[in-house]
Structures are given as C-alpha cells and as structure tokens.
Design an enzyme around this catalytic site. Structure first.
Site: not given
Ligand code: IPE
Ligand code: IPE
Ligand code: MG
Length: 242
Positions: A17, A19, A34, A65, A187, A200
């Site tokens: 998470d 990116n 990404h 997503n 979470r 863990e």
């Molecule tokens: C969880 O990340 C899914 C992936 C890492 C692919 P999200 O960024 O989508 O999670 P939430 O929605 O913020 O909990």
């Molecule tokens: C995780 O990074 C990648 C995916 C969930 C696909 P995010 O795209 O959720 O990055 P943030 O949470 O917006 O920073």
């Molecule tokens: Mg995210």
C-alpha cells in the site's frame, strides 16, 4: 548470511500500500507510483527467494479496487501484463511457481491469457510459490468455499477446518506467518481473513515503493523477535519451541 534473522516466516503475505501517496509526495502521477511499486515487488520476490521464504503472497488487486477510476484500473492491468511478460523467464530460472488467489473470469481476455501462460509455464517450479491476490476478497473467498462444499454435498459434520481450507485459493499452502502492511494504514482490507487467523502483523509507515531489502529485514527481525503462543502460556510456548 550473518544478518539473516533466525526464525523466517514460511509464508509472508504483503499488503503493498501507498503507491499513490508515494507518487503524490514527488509530484508524480498515480501511474508512476504503481510503476515504482511494481519494481519494488520484483525485487522483493528475488530477495525472498534468496532468503528461502517458501511462500510469498502479494495483495495486487482487491475486489474493492474495481471501484477506482477506469484509467487507473487499466494502468494496473497493463503493469500486471508487462510484469508477467518480463518476469516469466526469471521466475522459471529461480524455480518460482506462480499462483493466483482470486477468480480469473472477471479479468479482460489479455490479462487472463497472460496469467494462464505464466501459471502453466511455472507449474513445475518448486523452490518458492509466488501468489498474487488478484480480484481478491477474503469474504468472497470464504463464501466461495462454502458454496463449493455445498455443491459437493459434504455433510455438515464433515466440514472441518482442514476440509474448509482445502476449498480456499491457498489450498495446500501453509497459512501466512507474517502479514506486512506498508504506508501506515492499520487495517486488513479484506485480506486472507481465514488464513491469517494466527498470523503476526507488522505495520510500517514506509510507502510501498520505498519498501527495500532493509525494510524487509526490519520486518523479518520484528517477526523473529515475536513469541507465537497459539493460546499457550509464554512458558508453555517456550517449552514447545525447544
Ligand atoms: C489494499 O489496498 C489492496 C491492495 C494492496 C491491492 P487499498 O489501498 O485498496 O486498501 P484500502 O481500500 O485503503 O483499505
Ligand atoms: C497500493 O497503493 C496499490 C493498490 C491498491 C493497487 P495505493 O494505490 O492504494 O496507494 P495509496 O493508498 O493511494 O497511497
Ligand atoms: Mg491504498
């Protein structure tokens, strides 16, 4: 390796998470984030293989997503297809079996085709399993397992934890020992709900693209320092580990 922690997880599961925030902090597009995240994932796979972690699961695309802007979803699929094309030879060379946790049917044809190809070409590999959680939802996976048991006419009394686990996408693999989430979010986001019952957890503020070998070492060191009790007292767990 001298800096290798003693107790390694057999199964490491990661929620990659941050990116988007990584990119924003640099004035870049979410796509750039990404892209950088994909490079981090590649390096992590190789590092885990070197360390001898037998199962690595990467949360790559959740069912939730799909709700993101269409452009972003398309970028994520493009990156996935490119990753599969570029990494196939390297996966085979490293003897890494590729596996998908999630239903493939919902993906565009090109993505399904690329996934099926890599699944087939790495099916004989044994040194490590790389699971990508794709179109994944822990709750949906649990419901799917229920439906499969009902369809098979399994009697209620025969539904054991082992029988149930065998209907999950992770069938035959050990449960995750360690779940790592980057980017400071505290979470689970519907990840491996059944399988992580006794995992863990390790949370770090580092955004996914910055999760390098040093950050992995920190997570593994934290894991090695945990006492896993599985309901026992501390003393009992110590004796059981002797
Ligand atoms: C969880 O990340 C899914 C992936 C890492 C692919 P999200 O960024 O989508 O999670 P939430 O929605 O913020 O909990
Ligand atoms: C995780 O990074 C990648 C995916 C969930 C696909 P995010 O795209 O959720 O990055 P943030 O949470 O917006 O920073
Ligand atoms: Mg995210």
């Amino acid at each position: 390796m001298s800096d290798t922690p003693q107790a390694l997880p057999r199964h490491l599961a990661v929620i990659m998470d941050g990116n988007g925030r990584w990119a924003k902090a640099r004035g870049l597009s979410r796509s750039e984030g990404h892209r950088a995240g994909t490079e981090t994932a590649k390096r992590l796979v190789t590092r885990c293989r070197e360390l001898g972690i037998a199962h690595l699961t990467l949360y790559t695309f959740s069912k939730e997503n799909w709700k993101r802007p269409q452009d972003e979803v398309r970028t994520l699929f493009d990156l996935l297809v490119r990753f599969l094309g570029n990494e196939l030879a390297s996966l085979v060379e490293q003897d890494i079996r590729f596996n998908v946790l999630g239903e493939l049917e919902d993906f565009p044809f090109a993505v399904r085709q690329a996934l099926s190809h890599v699944l087939k070409k790495t099916a004989h590999c044994r040194s490590m399993t790389l699971n990508l959680a794709l179109n994944y939802s822990g709750r949906a996976e649990i419901l799917r397992a229920c439906r499969r048991l009902v369809e098979q006419g399994v009697k209620p009394a025969d539904i054991t934890e082992e029988r149930f686990s065998a209907e999950l996408f992770t069938a035959g693999q050990p449960d995750p020992d360690l779940v790592v989430r980057t980017s400071g979010e505290l979470r689970i986001s519907n990840y491996l709900l059944w399988q992580s019952a006794y995992a863990e957890y390790y949370f770090t503020d580092v955004y996914w693209p910055d999760f390098d070998a040093d950050e992995l070492d920190k997570a593994l060191a934290a894991y090695a320092g945990r006492q896993r009790r599985f309901g026992l007292t501390g003393e009992q767990a110590l004796q059981a580990g002797d």
